[in-house]
Design a protein around this motif. Structure first.
Motif, PDB file in Angstrom:
ATOM      1  N   ASN A 164       6.594  -9.567  -0.384  1.00 40.11           N
ATOM      2  CA  ASN A 164       7.680  -9.907   0.639  1.00 40.11           C
ATOM      3  C   ASN A 164       6.908 -11.059   1.603  1.00 40.11           C
ATOM      4  O   ASN A 164       7.211 -10.936   2.969  1.00 40.11           O
ATOM      5  CB  ASN A 164       8.114  -8.563   1.332  1.00 40.11           C
ATOM      6  N   GLY A 165       6.267 -11.957   1.163  1.00 36.85           N
ATOM      7  CA  GLY A 165       5.647 -12.860   2.053  1.00 36.85           C
ATOM      8  C   GLY A 165       4.819 -12.407   3.036  1.00 36.85           C
ATOM      9  O   GLY A 165       4.423 -13.336   4.124  1.00 36.85           O
ATOM     10  N   ASN A 166       3.903 -11.347   2.961  1.00 34.52           N
ATOM     11  CA  ASN A 166       2.954 -10.818   3.572  1.00 34.52           C
ATOM     12  C   ASN A 166       1.818 -10.759   2.724  1.00 34.52           C
ATOM     13  O   ASN A 166       1.673 -10.618   1.508  1.00 34.52           O
ATOM     14  CB  ASN A 166       3.334  -9.351   4.152  1.00 34.52           C
ATOM     15  N   LEU A 167       0.740 -11.169   3.555  1.00 36.02           N
ATOM     16  CA  LEU A 167      -0.872 -10.733   3.152  1.00 36.02           C
ATOM     17  C   LEU A 167      -1.465  -9.803   3.727  1.00 36.02           C
ATOM     18  O   LEU A 167      -1.602  -9.671   4.856  1.00 36.02           O
ATOM     19  CB  LEU A 167      -1.644 -11.984   2.970  1.00 36.02           C
ATOM     20  N   THR A 168      -1.951  -8.557   3.069  1.00 37.29           N
ATOM     21  CA  THR A 168      -2.446  -7.575   3.594  1.00 37.29           C
ATOM     22  C   THR A 168      -3.806  -7.170   2.830  1.00 37.29           C
ATOM     23  O   THR A 168      -3.893  -7.246   1.721  1.00 37.29           O
ATOM     24  CB  THR A 168      -1.757  -6.296   3.549  1.00 37.29           C
ATOM     25  N   ILE A 169      -4.760  -7.148   3.972  1.00 32.71           N
ATOM     26  CA  ILE A 169      -6.111  -6.895   3.248  1.00 32.71           C
ATOM     27  C   ILE A 169      -6.551  -5.691   3.882  1.00 32.71           C
ATOM     28  O   ILE A 169      -6.257  -5.313   5.131  1.00 32.71           O
ATOM     29  CB  ILE A 169      -6.958  -8.055   3.967  1.00 32.71           C
ATOM     30  N   ILE A 170      -7.143  -4.586   3.165  1.00 30.45           N
ATOM     31  CA  ILE A 170      -7.631  -3.364   3.212  1.00 30.45           C
ATOM     32  C   ILE A 170      -8.984  -3.131   2.880  1.00 30.45           C
ATOM     33  O   ILE A 170      -9.348  -3.206   1.788  1.00 30.45           O
ATOM     34  CB  ILE A 170      -6.534  -2.299   2.755  1.00 30.45           C
ATOM     35  N   ALA A 171      -9.646  -2.470   3.784  1.00 25.96           N
ATOM     36  CA  ALA A 171     -11.102  -1.998   3.544  1.00 25.96           C
ATOM     37  C   ALA A 171     -11.307  -0.700   4.191  1.00 25.96           C
ATOM     38  O   ALA A 171     -10.706  -0.092   4.735  1.00 25.96           O
ATOM     39  CB  ALA A 171     -12.126  -2.973   4.173  1.00 25.96           C
ATOM     40  N   VAL A 172     -12.182   0.212   3.172  1.00 26.29           N
ATOM     41  CA  VAL A 172     -12.040   1.590   3.448  1.00 26.29           C
ATOM     42  C   VAL A 172     -13.472   2.060   2.943  1.00 26.29           C
ATOM     43  O   VAL A 172     -14.195   1.319   1.904  1.00 26.29           O
ATOM     44  CB  VAL A 172     -11.020   2.520   2.803  1.00 26.29           C
ATOM     45  N   VAL A 184       2.602 -15.176   5.513  1.00 29.45           N
ATOM     46  CA  VAL A 184       2.097 -16.300   4.847  1.00 29.45           C
ATOM     47  C   VAL A 184       3.003 -16.853   4.041  1.00 29.45           C
ATOM     48  O   VAL A 184       3.704 -16.036   3.236  1.00 29.45           O
ATOM     49  CB  VAL A 184       0.587 -16.211   4.221  1.00 29.45           C
ATOM     50  N   GLU A 185       3.073 -18.166   3.752  1.00 29.81           N
ATOM     51  CA  GLU A 185       3.775 -18.620   2.630  1.00 29.81           C
ATOM     52  C   GLU A 185       3.282 -18.808   1.131  1.00 29.81           C
ATOM     53  O   GLU A 185       2.432 -19.509   0.801  1.00 29.81           O
ATOM     54  CB  GLU A 185       4.153 -20.125   2.945  1.00 29.81           C
ATOM     55  N   VAL A 186       3.566 -17.560   0.716  1.00 26.21           N
ATOM     56  CA  VAL A 186       2.822 -17.219  -0.847  1.00 26.21           C
ATOM     57  C   VAL A 186       4.066 -17.432  -1.750  1.00 26.21           C
ATOM     58  O   VAL A 186       3.659 -16.875  -2.873  1.00 26.21           O
ATOM     59  CB  VAL A 186       2.247 -16.014  -0.714  1.00 26.21           C
ATOM     60  N   GLY A 187       5.097 -17.590  -1.601  1.00 27.43           N
ATOM     61  CA  GLY A 187       6.238 -17.536  -2.636  1.00 27.43           C
ATOM     62  C   GLY A 187       6.596 -15.955  -2.831  1.00 27.43           C
ATOM     63  O   GLY A 187       6.362 -15.318  -2.137  1.00 27.43           O
ATOM     64  N   GLU A 188       7.560 -16.233  -4.167  1.00 31.05           N
ATOM     65  CA  GLU A 188       7.870 -14.680  -4.621  1.00 31.05           C
ATOM     66  C   GLU A 188       6.844 -14.022  -5.259  1.00 31.05           C
ATOM     67  O   GLU A 188       5.905 -14.443  -5.515  1.00 31.05           O
ATOM     68  CB  GLU A 188       9.170 -15.070  -5.314  1.00 31.05           C
ATOM     69  N   GLY A 189       7.110 -12.627  -5.407  1.00 26.93           N
ATOM     70  CA  GLY A 189       6.484 -11.861  -6.344  1.00 26.93           C
ATOM     71  C   GLY A 189       5.303 -10.932  -5.403  1.00 26.93           C
ATOM     72  O   GLY A 189       5.192 -11.275  -4.410  1.00 26.93           O
ATOM     73  N   SER A 190       4.869  -9.881  -6.235  1.00 31.01           N
ATOM     74  CA  SER A 190       4.000  -8.855  -5.409  1.00 31.01           C
ATOM     75  C   SER A 190       2.950  -8.585  -6.791  1.00 31.01           C
ATOM     76  O   SER A 190       3.151  -8.315  -7.767  1.00 31.01           O
ATOM     77  CB  SER A 190       5.060  -7.563  -5.223  1.00 31.01           C
TER      78      SER A 190
END
Length: 373
Positions: A164-172, A184-190
């Protein structure tokens, strides 16, 4: 092979390629940097079978050719040469390599380029373009929580989610979690993918060094990050990553706000009595508009306090000082909200005033059990 170029440009290229070279490997060629000269440019490549990096620079090429040079000695020579001027590299028929600039002249042994494994090809399934500054910040503000051991290999990397137009980075790493989110502008798709921490560390350095955008190309088994004339290629990690949406608490009995730098300074003061041999936790008592900290070790005792906004109901909780400091140092905003339920449940740090689910960053830290007084 023979070429000449600016020493500073070549030194920078050697530094980039050497970070991907293997310091010790059963395949001797992988301890080196592949140097390829053709037309009016040279390309330097480092590869350790897990990640690779290559970069190209302009050069005056008198004779095309290829050779592998040991990364350590190549890097040492480039650092030792005069800081300005032109450097010339020349390969003889016996694979010996002469590197000279001004009064400095080195002759070292090279390796046949045909012994060097070929980098994997990334056949694009998805491709996105991101601002280098934003990606660099997101990696820097989460990479501290990447696991540094191979007990659970999937956690030696960071999860990237595009949705949905979001970039999420997760570390654990089992003791803490770091999440960073940006529109961010990354277009459609997940879609999602997991990138090893070693490759991300190199990407972050390149982002910090300059460049407007990063092109991320996702393949079936590998991923590449292109920044200017440099490309980093890494294998993808495969497996089930932690379901962070179910792991991070969303309701809390205690929520206080604080100035991040004030809390950080207090933790640093109290942590002065902690060393590598004595890893006692810091005891934090959240009172009414005050956070009190205390630590006792064989070296001594330390106390400090800082102002907070809100009533912590005198909740007492212990933290590993390094884990707490890593989160405080990484947080990109100075006004933070500290969320708690009990002395045995996770602490969550988010931006003050952010709407739930839209936080720019989320840091979760597991507490450490405190000894009875």
């Amino acid at each position: 092979m023979k070429f000449s170029c600016e020493r500073a440009r070549l030194a920078e290229a050697v530094n980039i390629a050497s970070r991907a070279a293997s310091p010790r490997n059963p395949i001797p060629a992988l301890e080196g940097i592949l140097v390829e000269a053709a037309s009016s440019s040279i390309r330097l490549t480092g590869f350790d079978l897990k990640k690779g990096a290559y970069t190209s620079i302009d050069a005056a090429v008198e004779e095309a050719g290829s050779v592998v040079i040991k990364a350590r000695i190549f890097s040492d020579i480039m650092r030792a040469l005069p800081s300005d001027g032109v450097v010339t590299l020349e390969m003889k028929d016996d694979q010996s390599v002469r590197i000279y600039s001004g009064s400095s002249d080195f002759k070292i042994i090279g390796t046949d380029y045909r012994d060097y494994p070929e980098l994997p090809t990334v056949e694009s399934q998805e491709s996105i373009v991101l601002p280098a500054k934003i990606l660099g910040e997101m990696i820097r503000e989460t990479i501290f929580a990447v696991a540094d051991n191979e007990t659970r290999p999937i956690y030696t990397g960071s999860l990237f989610e595009i949705e949905n137009g979001n970039l999420t980075i997760i570390a654990v790493d089992g003791y803490r979690l770091a999440l960073r989110r940006e529109k961010v502008e990354v277009g459609e798709g997940s879609y999602s993918f997991i990138v090893p921490g070693g490759a991300l560390s190199d990407v972050e350095k390149l982002c910090a060094a300059g460049g407007d955008t990063v092109t991320v190309t996702l393949g079936a088994k590998h991923i590449s990050f292109g920044i200017g004339s440099t490309v980093i290629v890494s294998r993808r990690l495969e497996g089930d990553f932690l379901n962070y949406r179910k792991t991070v608490p969303t309701s809390f009995s205690i929520e206080v706000t604080a100035v991040r730098s004030f809390v950080q300074t207090s933790v640093e003061r109290v942590a002065l009595v902690i060393d590598d041999k004595v890893k006692n936790p810091i005891q934090c008592t959240f009172g009414d508009n005050v956070l009190q900290m205390y630590c006792a070790t064989a070296l001594g005792k330390a106390e400090d306090a800082c102002v907070i906004d809100g009533d912590g109901k005198d909740l007492v909780i212990g933290f590993n000082n390094s884990y707490l400091l890593d989160a405080l140092k990484a947080a990109p905003e100075d006004e933070i909200k500290i969320c708690l339920n009990s002395g045995a449940s996770p602490c969550v740090i988010v931006p003050a005033g952010a709407q739930q689910g839209e936080e720019k960053f989320v840091y979760m830290i597991l507490p450490v059990r405190l000894k009875n007084n």
